[in-house]
Enzyme design. Structure first.
Site, mmCIF file in Angstrom:
data_model
loop_
_atom_site.group_PDB
_atom_site.id
_atom_site.type_symbol
_atom_site.label_atom_id
_atom_site.label_comp_id
_atom_site.label_asym_id
_atom_site.label_seq_id
_atom_site.Cartn_x
_atom_site.Cartn_y
_atom_site.Cartn_z
ATOM 1 C CD GLN A 5 -3.098 0.809 0.255
ATOM 2 O OE1 GLN A 5 -3.502 -0.246 0.301
ATOM 3 N NE2 GLN A 5 -3.408 1.891 -0.399
ATOM 4 C CG PHE A 6 1.914 3.773 -3.724
ATOM 5 C CD1 PHE A 6 1.681 4.894 -3.917
ATOM 6 C CD2 PHE A 6 0.952 2.918 -4.272
ATOM 7 C CE1 PHE A 6 1.088 5.677 -4.828
ATOM 8 C CE2 PHE A 6 0.005 3.509 -5.313
ATOM 9 C CZ PHE A 6 0.066 4.668 -5.509
ATOM 10 C CB THR A 7 -1.979 5.294 -0.823
ATOM 11 O OG1 THR A 7 -2.601 4.137 -0.229
ATOM 12 C CG2 THR A 7 -2.171 5.111 -2.367
#
Length: 162
Positions: A86-88
């Site tokens: 989950q890069f966000t």
């Protein structure tokens, strides 16, 4: 690394293809009681962060014992983990209304680090299922409690500079 750990009674993930339908090349992943973990990686993250975070998650005492107190770990209950890249989690929203993701790790590094992290969790004896790195996914979960904990190695890990 930054993770959001959610105690769940169940969780699942599917991959959505470019047509907006289920990707037939990805088998839906489902778990029962355990953790659904969203995992964000920076370019500075490596083996030290993986080891510390793995130990913390495997020993996190957030499952109820016989007296109803959060006193048991995922290992104690024989739980499972669903891990979602989950890069966000590294979104910077201080300026404007469009988040910046410049603190998120480059895909090549983040993917390898996430895979190593999942393997480290497995080596602790906990079954780990995964989403697909970089894919559009549909994640479902039933948060049990609710119990949601955010752990950030840059802030929480002993010896980290913040």
């Amino acid at each position: 690394m930054r993770v959001v750990v959610q105690r769940v009674s169940e969780a699942s993930v599917d991959v959505i293809n470019e047509l907006g339908t289920l990707d037939p090349t990805f088998e839906s992943q489902q778990i029962g009681p355990g953790f659904m973990i969203l995992v964000g990686v920076t370019d500075e993250d490596g083996d030290q962060q993986i080891a510390w975070l793995t130990h913390k998650i495997l020993n996190l005492r957030v499952f109820e014992d016989e007296q109803g107190k959060m006193n048991r770990s995922i290992q104690d209950i024989g739980g499972e983990i669903l891990s979602i890249s989950q890069f966000t989690l590294f979104a910077d929203v201080r300026k404007g209304n469009r988040p910046s993701f410049i603190k998120a790790g480059k895909p090549e590094h983040a993917d390898i680090t996430w895979i190593k992290f999942n393997e480290a969790l497995r080596s602790g004896g906990v079954p780990v299922k995964e989403g697909r790195f970089g894919a559009h996914m549909r994640v479902g979960l039933v948060n049990d409690g609710p119990v949601t904990i955010i752990i950030d190695t840059e802030i929480d890990m002993p010896g980290s500079v913040h």
